[in-house]
Motif scaffolding. Sequence first.
Motif, mmCIF file in Angstrom:
data_model
loop_
_atom_site.group_PDB
_atom_site.id
_atom_site.type_symbol
_atom_site.label_atom_id
_atom_site.label_comp_id
_atom_site.label_asym_id
_atom_site.label_seq_id
_atom_site.Cartn_x
_atom_site.Cartn_y
_atom_site.Cartn_z
ATOM 1 N N ARG A 106 44.304 71.069 21.586
ATOM 2 C CA ARG A 106 45.115 69.919 21.207
ATOM 3 C C ARG A 106 45.664 69.207 22.438
ATOM 4 N NH1 ARG A 106 48.867 71.664 16.317
ATOM 5 N NH2 ARG A 106 47.905 69.936 15.238
ATOM 6 N N GLY A 107 46.141 68.017 22.205
ATOM 7 C CA GLY A 107 46.780 67.253 23.276
ATOM 8 C C GLY A 107 46.072 65.941 23.547
ATOM 9 N N ARG A 108 46.793 65.054 24.217
ATOM 10 C CA ARG A 108 46.212 63.756 24.560
ATOM 11 C C ARG A 108 45.169 63.931 25.654
ATOM 12 N NH1 ARG A 108 51.230 60.044 25.942
ATOM 13 N NH2 ARG A 108 51.378 61.693 27.450
ATOM 14 N N PRO A 109 44.189 63.040 25.699
ATOM 15 C CA PRO A 109 43.168 63.128 26.757
ATOM 16 C C PRO A 109 43.777 62.815 28.121
ATOM 17 C CG PRO A 109 42.804 61.187 25.394
ATOM 18 C CD PRO A 109 43.924 61.956 24.776
ATOM 19 N N ARG A 110 43.214 63.427 29.157
ATOM 20 C CA ARG A 110 43.647 63.136 30.526
ATOM 21 C C ARG A 110 43.175 61.749 30.904
ATOM 22 N NH1 ARG A 110 41.291 66.949 34.549
ATOM 23 N NH2 ARG A 110 42.367 65.513 35.894
ATOM 24 N N THR A 111 43.994 61.037 31.656
ATOM 25 C CA THR A 111 43.611 59.703 32.099
ATOM 26 C C THR A 111 43.703 59.552 33.610
ATOM 27 O OG1 THR A 111 45.868 58.888 31.784
ATOM 28 C CG2 THR A 111 44.324 58.609 29.938
ATOM 29 N N ARG A 112 44.204 60.556 34.305
ATOM 30 C CA ARG A 112 44.329 60.485 35.757
ATOM 31 C C ARG A 112 43.480 61.573 36.403
ATOM 32 N NH1 ARG A 112 50.762 59.474 36.688
ATOM 33 N NH2 ARG A 112 50.821 57.500 35.580
ATOM 34 N N PRO A 113 42.584 61.194 37.298
ATOM 35 C CA PRO A 113 41.757 62.196 37.963
ATOM 36 C C PRO A 113 42.541 62.944 39.031
ATOM 37 C CG PRO A 113 41.260 60.033 38.807
ATOM 38 C CD PRO A 113 42.233 59.842 37.695
ATOM 39 N N ASP A 114 42.075 64.141 39.386
ATOM 40 C CA ASP A 114 42.677 64.907 40.477
ATOM 41 C C ASP A 114 42.318 64.316 41.828
ATOM 42 O OD1 ASP A 114 43.790 66.745 38.689
ATOM 43 O OD2 ASP A 114 41.972 67.981 38.702
ATOM 44 N N LEU A 115 41.152 63.690 41.913
ATOM 45 C CA LEU A 115 40.630 63.185 43.182
ATOM 46 C C LEU A 115 39.807 61.926 42.935
ATOM 47 C CD1 LEU A 115 40.089 63.863 46.241
ATOM 48 C CD2 LEU A 115 38.070 65.062 45.466
ATOM 49 N N VAL A 116 39.907 60.960 43.837
ATOM 50 C CA VAL A 116 39.117 59.731 43.737
ATOM 51 C C VAL A 116 38.356 59.523 45.022
ATOM 52 C CG1 VAL A 116 39.208 57.226 43.501
ATOM 53 C CG2 VAL A 116 40.774 58.648 42.179
ATOM 54 N N ARG A 117 37.060 59.253 44.913
ATOM 55 C CA ARG A 117 36.231 58.896 46.053
ATOM 56 C C ARG A 117 35.587 57.554 45.741
ATOM 57 N NH1 ARG A 117 33.021 64.528 46.757
ATOM 58 N NH2 ARG A 117 34.838 65.779 47.288
ATOM 59 N N SER A 118 35.369 56.758 46.767
ATOM 60 C CA SER A 118 34.745 55.463 46.508
ATOM 61 C C SER A 118 33.727 55.140 47.574
ATOM 62 C CB SER A 118 35.809 54.366 46.427
ATOM 63 O OG SER A 118 36.447 54.239 47.675
ATOM 64 N N ASP A 119 32.862 54.216 47.246
ATOM 65 C CA ASP A 119 31.823 53.787 48.173
ATOM 66 C C ASP A 119 31.728 52.284 48.124
ATOM 67 O OD1 ASP A 119 29.653 53.396 49.746
ATOM 68 O OD2 ASP A 119 28.246 54.357 48.399
#
Length: 54
Positions: free
Chosen positions: A41-54
């Motif tokens: 149960r619970g709301r879905p996660r919307t924030r990642p632990d880590l972000v990488r970009s290119d």
Amino acid sequence: MHLACEQGQKPLSLVVTAGQRGDAPQFEAVMAGIHVARPGRGRPRTRPDLVRSD
């Protein structure tokens, strides 16, 4: 096409824009589209632990 995916290459969020749109202005829209279901149960996660970009 602006895409967020997990390390296993599973797509998490996709935003399609005109060809001349930059990536930086679309960052917020792509991140807002991420919803990762929690086990049980619970709301879905919307924030990642880590972000990488290119």
